[in-house]
Design a protein around this motif. Structure first.
Motif, PDB file in Angstrom:
ATOM      1  N   ASP A  78     -27.015   2.666  75.618  1.00 13.78           N
ATOM      2  CA  ASP A  78     -27.522   4.031  75.808  1.00 13.78           C
ATOM      3  C   ASP A  78     -26.988   4.958  74.714  1.00 13.78           C
ATOM      4  O   ASP A  78     -27.723   5.808  74.198  1.00 13.78           O
ATOM      5  N   LEU A  79     -25.703   4.798  74.383  1.00 16.92           N
ATOM      6  CA  LEU A  79     -25.103   5.644  73.348  1.00 16.92           C
ATOM      7  C   LEU A  79     -25.747   5.393  71.991  1.00 16.92           C
ATOM      8  O   LEU A  79     -26.035   6.339  71.241  1.00 16.92           O
ATOM      9  N   VAL A  80     -26.003   4.123  71.683  1.00 16.05           N
ATOM     10  CA  VAL A  80     -26.642   3.792  70.404  1.00 16.05           C
ATOM     11  C   VAL A  80     -28.040   4.406  70.329  1.00 16.05           C
ATOM     12  O   VAL A  80     -28.443   4.964  69.303  1.00 16.05           O
ATOM     13  N   ILE A  81     -28.791   4.317  71.429  1.00 16.12           N
ATOM     14  CA  ILE A  81     -30.141   4.899  71.453  1.00 16.12           C
ATOM     15  C   ILE A  81     -30.058   6.415  71.304  1.00 16.12           C
ATOM     16  O   ILE A  81     -30.868   7.028  70.584  1.00 16.12           O
ATOM     17  N   ASN A  82     -29.090   7.045  71.967  1.00 13.18           N
ATOM     18  CA  ASN A  82     -28.905   8.488  71.834  1.00 13.18           C
ATOM     19  C   ASN A  82     -28.614   8.876  70.392  1.00 13.18           C
ATOM     20  O   ASN A  82     -29.159   9.850  69.870  1.00 13.18           O
ATOM     21  N   ILE A  83     -27.732   8.118  69.755  1.00 10.54           N
ATOM     22  CA  ILE A  83     -27.361   8.416  68.367  1.00 10.54           C
ATOM     23  C   ILE A  83     -28.580   8.285  67.457  1.00 10.54           C
ATOM     24  O   ILE A  83     -28.846   9.150  66.610  1.00 10.54           O
ATOM     25  N   ALA A  84     -29.348   7.187  67.629  1.00  7.86           N
ATOM     26  CA  ALA A  84     -30.546   6.993  66.807  1.00  7.86           C
ATOM     27  C   ALA A  84     -31.538   8.124  67.021  1.00  7.86           C
ATOM     28  O   ALA A  84     -32.165   8.616  66.066  1.00  7.86           O
ATOM     29  N   HIS A  85     -31.686   8.550  68.262  1.00  8.18           N
ATOM     30  CA  HIS A  85     -32.623   9.634  68.585  1.00  8.18           C
ATOM     31  C   HIS A  85     -32.200  10.933  67.917  1.00  8.18           C
ATOM     32  O   HIS A  85     -33.020  11.633  67.307  1.00  8.18           O
ATOM     33  N   VAL A  86     -30.929  11.273  68.036  1.00  2.00           N
ATOM     34  CA  VAL A  86     -30.423  12.530  67.470  1.00  2.00           C
ATOM     35  C   VAL A  86     -30.511  12.512  65.948  1.00  2.00           C
ATOM     36  O   VAL A  86     -30.952  13.489  65.316  1.00  2.00           O
ATOM     37  N   VAL A  87     -30.098  11.410  65.326  1.00  3.56           N
ATOM     38  CA  VAL A  87     -30.119  11.336  63.859  1.00  3.56           C
ATOM     39  C   VAL A  87     -31.555  11.422  63.341  1.00  3.56           C
ATOM     40  O   VAL A  87     -31.845  12.172  62.395  1.00  3.56           O
ATOM     41  N   LEU A 115     -39.486   8.061  60.827  1.00  4.88           N
ATOM     42  CA  LEU A 115     -38.550   8.862  61.615  1.00  4.88           C
ATOM     43  C   LEU A 115     -39.176   9.279  62.940  1.00  4.88           C
ATOM     44  O   LEU A 115     -38.542   9.201  64.002  1.00  4.88           O
ATOM     45  N   MET A 116     -40.428   9.743  62.897  1.00  2.00           N
ATOM     46  CA  MET A 116     -41.080  10.182  64.123  1.00  2.00           C
ATOM     47  C   MET A 116     -41.356   9.004  65.060  1.00  2.00           C
ATOM     48  O   MET A 116     -41.270   9.141  66.282  1.00  2.00           O
ATOM     49  N   LEU A 117     -41.683   7.842  64.491  1.00  2.55           N
ATOM     50  CA  LEU A 117     -41.855   6.664  65.342  1.00  2.55           C
ATOM     51  C   LEU A 117     -40.543   6.326  66.045  1.00  2.55           C
ATOM     52  O   LEU A 117     -40.536   5.967  67.240  1.00  2.55           O
ATOM     53  N   LEU A 118     -39.427   6.448  65.319  1.00  2.00           N
ATOM     54  CA  LEU A 118     -38.116   6.194  65.924  1.00  2.00           C
ATOM     55  C   LEU A 118     -37.788   7.245  66.979  1.00  2.00           C
ATOM     56  O   LEU A 118     -37.255   6.923  68.049  1.00  2.00           O
ATOM     57  N   VAL A 119     -38.109   8.518  66.680  1.00  2.25           N
ATOM     58  CA  VAL A 119     -37.867   9.588  67.650  1.00  2.25           C
ATOM     59  C   VAL A 119     -38.646   9.327  68.933  1.00  2.25           C
ATOM     60  O   VAL A 119     -38.112   9.445  70.049  1.00  2.25           O
ATOM     61  N   VAL A 120     -39.921   8.975  68.794  1.00  2.00           N
ATOM     62  CA  VAL A 120     -40.756   8.743  69.972  1.00  2.00           C
ATOM     63  C   VAL A 120     -40.274   7.518  70.751  1.00  2.00           C
ATOM     64  O   VAL A 120     -40.159   7.556  71.988  1.00  2.00           O
ATOM     65  N   ALA A 121     -39.960   6.422  70.052  1.00  2.00           N
ATOM     66  CA  ALA A 121     -39.528   5.199  70.733  1.00  2.00           C
ATOM     67  C   ALA A 121     -38.221   5.406  71.491  1.00  2.00           C
ATOM     68  O   ALA A 121     -38.097   5.044  72.665  1.00  2.00           O
ATOM     69  N   THR A 122     -37.230   5.995  70.803  1.00  2.00           N
ATOM     70  CA  THR A 122     -35.949   6.234  71.478  1.00  2.00           C
ATOM     71  C   THR A 122     -36.090   7.297  72.560  1.00  2.00           C
ATOM     72  O   THR A 122     -35.441   7.220  73.609  1.00  2.00           O
ATOM     73  N   GLY A 123     -36.959   8.289  72.322  1.00  2.00           N
ATOM     74  CA  GLY A 123     -37.169   9.325  73.330  1.00  2.00           C
ATOM     75  C   GLY A 123     -37.772   8.774  74.601  1.00  2.00           C
ATOM     76  O   GLY A 123     -37.373   9.140  75.710  1.00  2.00           O
ATOM     77  N   VAL A 124     -38.754   7.869  74.462  1.00  2.00           N
ATOM     78  CA  VAL A 124     -39.362   7.243  75.640  1.00  2.00           C
ATOM     79  C   VAL A 124     -38.323   6.409  76.389  1.00  2.00           C
ATOM     80  O   VAL A 124     -38.254   6.438  77.635  1.00  2.00           O
ATOM     81  N   THR A 125     -37.502   5.672  75.655  1.00  2.00           N
ATOM     82  CA  THR A 125     -36.453   4.871  76.291  1.00  2.00           C
ATOM     83  C   THR A 125     -35.484   5.747  77.062  1.00  2.00           C
ATOM     84  O   THR A 125     -35.120   5.446  78.210  1.00  2.00           O
ATOM     85  N   LEU A 126     -35.044   6.851  76.451  1.00  2.64           N
ATOM     86  CA  LEU A 126     -34.126   7.765  77.128  1.00  2.64           C
ATOM     87  C   LEU A 126     -34.787   8.426  78.331  1.00  2.64           C
ATOM     88  O   LEU A 126     -34.141   8.661  79.357  1.00  2.64           O
ATOM     89  N   CYS A 128     -44.865  19.467  72.798  1.00  2.00           N
ATOM     90  CA  CYS A 128     -44.584  20.023  71.473  1.00  2.00           C
ATOM     91  C   CYS A 128     -44.513  18.931  70.412  1.00  2.00           C
ATOM     92  O   CYS A 128     -44.974  19.122  69.276  1.00  2.00           O
ATOM     93  N   VAL A 129     -43.951  17.777  70.774  1.00  2.00           N
ATOM     94  CA  VAL A 129     -43.925  16.651  69.836  1.00  2.00           C
ATOM     95  C   VAL A 129     -45.355  16.224  69.508  1.00  2.00           C
ATOM     96  O   VAL A 129     -45.697  15.944  68.344  1.00  2.00           O
ATOM     97  N   GLY A 130     -46.212  16.187  70.532  1.00  2.59           N
ATOM     98  CA  GLY A 130     -47.604  15.822  70.292  1.00  2.59           C
ATOM     99  C   GLY A 130     -48.297  16.787  69.349  1.00  2.59           C
ATOM    100  O   GLY A 130     -49.033  16.365  68.436  1.00  2.59           O
ATOM    101  N   MET A 131     -48.079  18.093  69.523  1.00  2.00           N
ATOM    102  CA  MET A 131     -48.696  19.082  68.637  1.00  2.00           C
ATOM    103  C   MET A 131     -48.155  18.955  67.217  1.00  2.00           C
ATOM    104  O   MET A 131     -48.912  19.078  66.235  1.00  2.00           O
ATOM    105  N   ALA A 132     -46.851  18.708  67.096  1.00  5.29           N
ATOM    106  CA  ALA A 132     -46.279  18.519  65.759  1.00  5.29           C
ATOM    107  C   ALA A 132     -46.868  17.283  65.081  1.00  5.29           C
ATOM    108  O   ALA A 132     -47.141  17.280  63.873  1.00  5.29           O
ATOM    109  N   LEU A 133     -47.087  16.225  65.862  1.00  4.05           N
ATOM    110  CA  LEU A 133     -47.675  15.009  65.290  1.00  4.05           C
ATOM    111  C   LEU A 133     -49.125  15.242  64.863  1.00  4.05           C
ATOM    112  O   LEU A 133     -49.569  14.689  63.850  1.00  4.05           O
ATOM    113  N   ILE A 134     -49.852  16.053  65.615  1.00  7.67           N
ATOM    114  CA  ILE A 134     -51.226  16.381  65.225  1.00  7.67           C
ATOM    115  C   ILE A 134     -51.228  17.120  63.888  1.00  7.67           C
ATOM    116  O   ILE A 134     -52.028  16.817  62.983  1.00  7.67           O
ATOM    117  N   CYS A 135     -50.321  18.081  63.741  1.00  5.76           N
ATOM    118  CA  CYS A 135     -50.216  18.808  62.469  1.00  5.76           C
ATOM    119  C   CYS A 135     -49.856  17.855  61.330  1.00  5.76           C
ATOM    120  O   CYS A 135     -50.435  17.920  60.233  1.00  5.76           O
TER     121      CYS A 135
END
Length: 644
Positions: free
Chosen positions: A141-150, A191-202, A228-235
């Motif tokens: 969980d900590l590793v996923i959190n770190i990846a998400h934040v970074v 980066l956004m793929l990593l954000v979304v993947a780790t975000g869904v896991t969390l 908001c992530v979805g709108m940013a991805l659309i942009c």
């Protein structure tokens, strides 16, 4: 107070991430930036660092006051020192603030923007250790959190730097904007793929269930963040697919700046909501108070709502017609009408289909049951039922009490399969406040909260017992559904000291003896206990009283012996005694001398044997084979009866 904390945390994160991003841009694009633009980058980075530090101090101060639980005037220096140095939260925040100062010094004094960017990321990671979501989790969980934040910090910081650079591009170097945008786009996508993947896991880890997403503050913040992530991805997709190819062939694209600023605005909202999420208690740790008058349960609604099939078909037709019409209008270039028609199709389709896919719900529908599903609670629930419910529902719960004939509609048959269509929270609400459009009164003013939950557990066990008729001596592979009734067992047989044994990975054979006349069966089990243990099983013998041969409860040759002196255990498990041969509809059948249940390691009853039936009890070899089969099964279902 919590709102101030959340906003301070989110804004501090955004400022620190922007500081790191602008410093990264300054380090990477130094040669391509004019001196005036480099100076602007330095100024913006310094301002962001100051804002991040100031907001971090505000967050630390307000949280310290909240943790101490004292008025600000009563707080002394030793209290503050204890929070800062004596708690994980204080140490994490102090380290985060220190990293911000080191980063600012690296930029302003050492003129090393790359080092400042690295230190800013360290600051964000230090702050992570003070959040709810990172507390008490596993290393994974900590590793996923770190990846998400970074990943989020690099994306947001890089986007901030890109917006500043694009707004102050050099006319003498027209190829610069295209190169920067293309480079950032190539980095932002992974980066956004990593954000979304780790975000869904969390999200799955911290929310747990769909009700937790819909009915808690954490879930609402998460849905806002996802939007908001979805709108940013659309942009971002519009920039990458539409504007970037044009920018490579032309000097400027007027809509580009506006789209990038819009993406940055949504990114700011994402970061602010992330800060709020870090301070909110995860949904799985919050009591769910359901806000809607319905819940989606297509399986139940399909069986119980008249005309549900026609409603669903009508909804599908409306959705299909709307989709086809929107497609035709879109091909004709009439995008506004296409959008209106598509929205209308979704709305009409939902209006038709939703009633056919949902059932009534109440504030307590998804409440956490505070009473364990055990023999003691079920026995106490039966006492409550006998004292308050028999007049209408009858001694057997079949809706045939003395007053039943005078009631319209008649009382419900609590032994029917429909009982398990409802959650225990539904039934708790009816016991507390009455059943809608019926003569059933509420008992909130007469029964304690615990007694209401206990009678609900008794009713659930009663209904499950009638459904348990289909259970036999053969194990249906991978299909657990009947929840075991807990009771205390021997210390050492299972670390949790209960009958389910979920924690030690052992199957349990629960043998319930109605009298001491057939102790030879227990002797036979004891002779084969080593073979059963090698198959991953444990024997639990429930006796009505001590005997000459077994004078005390405890572990006897690796067989757990439990004395059921008040007969609560036998009475509760006898609700599961019914078979197709002995259905016990009238409750006039005597329990068998011996009845045995095989419980898997997840707390589900998987097989049952009765001594008074033709097949009789299982032989030791059959038990070994069954336990071996259960041990080979994967983790198939850990949902508890309280979630039913």
């Amino acid at each position: 107070m919590e709102t101030v904390l959340s906003l301070a945390r989110g804004t501090a994160f955004a400022s620190t991430a922007a500081f790191g991003g602008v410093c990264s841009g300054l380090a990477l694009w130094r040669d391509g930036l004019e001196s005036r633009t480099r100076s602007l980058f330095t100024t913006i980075a310094s301002t962001a660092a100051f804002a991040g530090f100031a907001l971090g101090v505000l967050f630390l101060t307000v949280r310290t006051v909240a943790l101490l639980g004292k008025p600000p005037s009563a707080i002394n220096f030793s209290d503050v020192l204890f929070i800062i140095l004596g708690t994980r939260f204080g140490r994490a925040q102090l380290a985060a603030l220190g990293c911000v100062l080191v980063g600012a010094a690296s930029l302003r004094l050492l003129h090393k923007p790359g080092l400042a960017a690295i230190v800013s990321v360290l600051s964000l990671l230090m702050g992570l250790f003070s959040s709810h979501s990172a507390a008490g989790g596993t290393i994974a969980d900590l590793v996923i959190n770190i990846a998400h934040v970074v990943a989020a910090a690099l994306w947001f910081g890089g986007l901030s730097a890109l917006v500043v650079a694009m707004a102050h591009q050099s006319a003498a170097r027209p190829e610069g904007p295209s190169r920067r945008l293309s480079g950032f786009s190539n980095i932002a996508l992974p980066l956004m793929l990593l954000v979304v993947a780790t975000g869904v896991t969390l999200a799955i880890e911290n929310v747990g269930t769909w009700p937790g997403l819909v009915a808690t503050e954490y879930g609402w913040l998460l849905m806002g963040k996802l939007a908001c992530v979805g709108m940013a991805l659309i942009c971002a997709a519009f920039v990458r697919l539409k504007l970037l190819p044009v920018l490579k062939s032309e000097k400027s694209v007027p809509p580009l700046a506006m789209v990038l600023k819009t993406e940055l605005a949504f990114a700011c909202l994402v970061i602010l909501l992330a800060g709020c999420l870090s301070q909110a208690i995860p949904s799985r740790h919050v009591e769910i108070i359901w806000p809607l008058s319905f819940r989606l349960d297509p399986a139940v609604a399909w069986r119980t709502i008249p005309g549900s099939r026609l409603l669903v078909i009508g909804g599908c037709v409306a959705l299909s017609v709307g989709s086809m019409a929107a497609f035709v209008l879109g091909r004709a270039g009439m995008w506004r009408w296409a959008t209106i028609v598509a929205a209308a199709g979704v709305g009409v389709g939902g209006a038709f289909a939703l009633p056919a896919l949902s059932v009534p719900a109440y504030p307590s529908t998804y409440a956490t049951v505070p009473v364990p599903y055990d023999a003691e609670a079920i026995g106490q629930g039966y006492d409550v039922f006998r004292a308050n419910c028999v007049a209408c529902h009858g001694q057997r719960g079949r809706g045939d009490g003395p007053l039943a004939n005078d009631l319209k509609p008649p009382p419900a048959d609590l032994t029917a399969p429909h009982t398990t269509d409802h959650t225990m929270g539904d039934m708790y609400w009816w016991v507390s406040y009455g059943f809608p459009s019926s003569a059933m009164p509420g008992f909130a003013d007469r029964l304690s909260d615990m007694d209401r939950w206990r009678v609900v557990e008794y009713v659930m066990a009663l209904s499950l017992g009638y459904e348990a008729r289909v259970l036999g001596p053969e194990i249906a592979a991978g299909q657990p559904w009947l929840h075991a009734i807990d009771f205390p067992t021997c210390s050492g047989v299972a670390p949790t000291e209960n009958s389910k044994g979920e924690s030690d990975g052992s199957a349990k054979l629960v043998s319930i003896f109605r009298d001491g006349a057939r102790m030879q069966h227990l002797d036979q089990l004891m002779q084969h206990e080593r073979d059963i243990a090698r198959a991953g099983g444990v024997i639990v013998a429930v006796l009505p009283s001590p005997s000459e041969k077994i004078a005390s409860a405890g572990v006897l040759r690796n067989v757990c012996v439990v004395f059921d002196l008040d007969h609560r255990i036998a009475a509760a498990w006898n609700l599961y005694r019914r078979t197709m041969i002995n259905p016990g509809f009238h409750d006039d059948d005597l329990p068998p001398s011996i009845i045995e249940f095989l419980i898997d390691r997840f707390g589900f009853v998987r097989a049952r044997w009765r001594s008074d039936e033709t097949d009789g009890l299982a032989s030791p070899s059959q038990l070994v084979e069954a336990m071996t089969q259960l041990r080979a099964e994967p983790e198939i279902n850990k949902r508890g009866v309280h979630n039913h």
